[in-house]
Design a protein around this motif. Structure first.
Motif, short mmCIF file in Angstrom:
data_model
loop_
_atom_site.label_atom_id
_atom_site.label_comp_id
_atom_site.label_asym_id
_atom_site.label_seq_id
_atom_site.Cartn_x
_atom_site.Cartn_y
_atom_site.Cartn_z
N LEU A 49 0.95 -1.18 -0.07
CA LEU A 49 0.15 -0.03 0.03
C LEU A 49 1.01 1.44 -0.11
O LEU A 49 1.91 1.20 0.48
CB LEU A 49 -0.88 0.05 1.32
N PHE A 50 0.35 2.11 -0.71
CA PHE A 50 1.06 3.75 -0.76
C PHE A 50 -0.03 4.57 -0.19
O PHE A 50 -0.95 4.34 -0.16
CB PHE A 50 1.29 3.98 -2.20
N ASP A 51 0.55 5.51 0.25
CA ASP A 51 -0.25 6.84 0.75
C ASP A 51 -0.57 7.53 -0.67
O ASP A 51 -0.14 8.30 -1.10
CB ASP A 51 0.75 7.71 1.70
N GLU A 52 -1.91 6.92 -0.84
CA GLU A 52 -2.56 7.36 -2.43
C GLU A 52 -2.55 8.87 -2.31
O GLU A 52 -2.29 9.72 -3.48
CB GLU A 52 -3.94 6.65 -2.49
N GLN A 53 -2.97 9.59 -1.34
CA GLN A 53 -3.09 11.15 -1.61
C GLN A 53 -2.02 11.88 -1.64
O GLN A 53 -1.82 12.76 -2.59
CB GLN A 53 -3.87 11.50 -0.13
N GLN A 54 -0.92 11.26 -0.88
CA GLN A 54 0.45 11.86 -1.35
C GLN A 54 1.00 11.54 -2.81
O GLN A 54 1.45 12.39 -3.28
CB GLN A 54 1.63 11.20 -0.17
N PHE A 55 0.63 10.46 -3.08
CA PHE A 55 0.99 10.12 -4.43
C PHE A 55 0.36 10.94 -5.57
O PHE A 55 0.93 11.44 -6.64
CB PHE A 55 0.88 8.57 -4.66
N ARG A 56 -1.14 11.08 -5.28
CA ARG A 56 -2.00 11.97 -6.05
C ARG A 56 -1.43 13.46 -6.12
O ARG A 56 -1.25 14.00 -7.17
CB ARG A 56 -3.40 11.88 -5.59
N ASP A 57 -0.97 14.07 -4.96
CA ASP A 57 -0.72 15.33 -5.00
C ASP A 57 0.58 15.49 -5.87
O ASP A 57 0.75 16.43 -6.31
CB ASP A 57 -0.38 15.79 -3.45
N TRP A 58 1.41 14.70 -5.48
CA TRP A 58 2.95 14.74 -6.02
C TRP A 58 2.62 14.57 -7.83
O TRP A 58 3.08 15.21 -8.44
CB TRP A 58 3.91 13.77 -5.68
N LEU A 59 1.92 13.50 -8.15
CA LEU A 59 1.90 13.19 -9.54
C LEU A 59 1.12 14.26 -10.48
O LEU A 59 1.30 14.53 -11.60
CB LEU A 59 1.13 11.77 -9.92
N SER A 60 -0.07 14.93 -9.71
CA SER A 60 -0.75 15.80 -10.37
C SER A 60 0.26 16.81 -10.87
O SER A 60 0.34 17.53 -11.89
CB SER A 60 -1.62 16.17 -9.80
N THR A 163 6.59 17.24 -1.83
CA THR A 163 6.09 15.79 -1.69
C THR A 163 6.11 15.25 -0.11
O THR A 163 6.70 15.50 0.59
CB THR A 163 7.12 14.66 -2.41
N GLY A 164 5.22 14.33 -0.01
CA GLY A 164 4.92 13.86 1.14
C GLY A 164 6.17 12.90 1.70
O GLY A 164 6.80 12.26 0.88
N ASP A 165 6.23 12.76 3.05
CA ASP A 165 7.23 11.80 3.50
C ASP A 165 7.31 10.43 3.14
O ASP A 165 8.30 10.01 2.92
CB ASP A 165 7.22 11.90 4.99
N SER A 166 6.07 9.94 3.01
CA SER A 166 6.10 8.41 2.50
C SER A 166 6.37 8.07 1.07
O SER A 166 6.84 7.16 0.67
CB SER A 166 4.61 7.96 2.63
N LEU A 167 6.51 9.12 0.45
CA LEU A 167 7.12 9.20 -1.13
C LEU A 167 8.73 9.26 -1.26
O LEU A 167 9.29 9.11 -2.25
CB LEU A 167 6.42 10.00 -2.20
N ARG A 168 9.49 9.80 -0.13
CA ARG A 168 10.77 10.20 -0.04
C ARG A 168 11.60 8.85 0.17
O ARG A 168 11.56 7.85 0.97
CB ARG A 168 11.10 11.15 0.86
#
Length: 377
Positions: A49-60, A163-168
């Motif tokens: 599982l990933f933090d989907e909101q953090q991924f969405r924020d970065w990817l957009s 970017t959120g911490d979970s993506l780093r």
């Protein structure tokens, strides 16, 4: 178009839930494998599982910035159907989206004609930069048109966006050893064992990568870089059916997620390639040497020989095994050889992650200019 932001999905080829953002078969979080995972009860898989909101924020932000820079698709709705829409007062070409009607001026003027590839070849590289200390490394992905040789997209795991911490990327001090063995079959087996030793399959530990104390931006987990990389390629080339990749498990996951609609319809192929090339000029036929089975999923690999050259080929999505003879990583090998001959690259190690990324992107343009001249000749 497949939702470009869906990442917590089933990634199993042949499963009815492949790439679907929601399903009655899903339950999460599940810790059976020691990390939070999505459990797909239809196929029994446990993708992390990933933090989907953090991924969405970065990817957009990532997609919008790329589109605004390159002009290949709309920075608002990501539609690739655009028209040339006059020029701004400085004489620079403007573009309008056919779908949402947004008008913008790309920073780089797009080519009027783009030759769409039939197959994409992707390899990772580890390249040095100057961060908190010398010897830091960037994780780089390069995708090329496997037939024509031009670079389609290059990404590094440096991002200038918040970017959120979970993506780093978080280095825990235990670098994965380079897999080296004189026997190519053993190398494939050792690489698969290396995947299993990770805290989760996509959690690569490739070494230290820390920006300077006041450095802007962030270093992403390579798996996040891969998902962003292939989402851009999916928007640009939605009908690609063949992907040839180095032996890295999360590249498969990022590809099958981005092109999930094709793979659900059994219309896509992903191939792992492992090579041992001693004579790049050999023109004798490849000879089939048999099959072996490796890894958690017991994937079937074909062994091939061409004089002193060896390769192993694995069809991950039920591809036609007769194609294996012709598949290779030759296109990327040619680019890597060229790259190490460029002064801008060989002198880039003392530079920041952002500057190294800029140099690599500049060199891809130079390389594509060379490739287009060769093709035209």
């Amino acid at each position: 178009m497949t939702n470009p932001f869906a990442i917590n999905v089933c990634k199993t080829f042949g499963c009815r839930n492949l790439g679907l953002a929601s399903s009655a078969d899903y339950s999460w979080p599940d810790y059976k494998l020691g990390y939070p995972a999505l459990h797909c009860q239809a196929c029994g898989s446990y993708p992390p599982l990933f933090d989907e909101q953090q991924f969405r924020d970065w990817l957009s932000v990532h997609l919008t910035a790329y589109a605004a820079e390159k002009g290949h698709f709309c920075p608002s709705c990501y539609c690739k159907e655009t028209i040339f829409y006059g020029h701004n007062p400085q004489g620079t070409q403007r573009i309008q989206c056919r779908s949402c009607k947004k008008v913008w001026t790309p920073k780089q003027q797009p080519a009027r004609e783009i030759t769409h590839p039939r197959s994409i070849e992707t390899v990772p590289l580890l390249l040095p930069f100057q961060g908190a200390s010398a010897g830091q490394k960037l994780y780089v992905l390069v995708s090329l048109d496997a037939a024509r040789g031009n670079i389609l997209h290059l990404s590094t795991n440096y991002t200038q966006h918040q970017t959120g911490d979970s993506l780093r990327y978080c280095y825990r001090g235990n670098t994965e050893p380079t897999v080296q063995h004189s026997d190519i079959v053993q190398r494939v087996d050792m690489r698969e064992a290396q995947f299993l030793r990770r805290s989760q399959f996509d959690e690569i530990q490739y070494g230290s990568a820390v920006l300077k104390r006041n450095g802007k931006g962030a270093i992403l987990r390579p798996v996040i870089t891969a998902h962003g990389h292939f989402r851009i390629l999916k928007i640009r080339f939605p009908d690609i059916k063949t992907h040839i990749i180095s032996h890295e498990c999360f590249l498969r996951g990022a590809i099958i997620t981005a092109w999930a609609d094709q793979f659900r319809q059994q219309q896509g192929e992903i191939w792992f390639i492992e090579e041992e090339i001693s004579d790049s000029n050999a023109d004798t036929p490849w000879h089939f040497q048999g099959t072996t089975y490796h890894g958690w999923w017991k994937n079937q690999w074909q062994r091939w020989e061409q004089g002193k050259n060896r390769k192993m080929v694995c069809a991950l999505t039920g591809g036609n095994n007769s194609k294996a003879k012709m598949l290779s990583l030759a296109t990327s090998r040619h680019f890597i050889h060229w790259l190490h001959q460029q002064t801008k690259f060989t002198h880039s190690a003392p530079l920041s992650a952002g500057r190294v990324t800029q140099i690599l992107l500049s060199l891809t343009q130079d390389y594509n200019n060379c490739a287009s001249l060769l093709i035209s000749d």
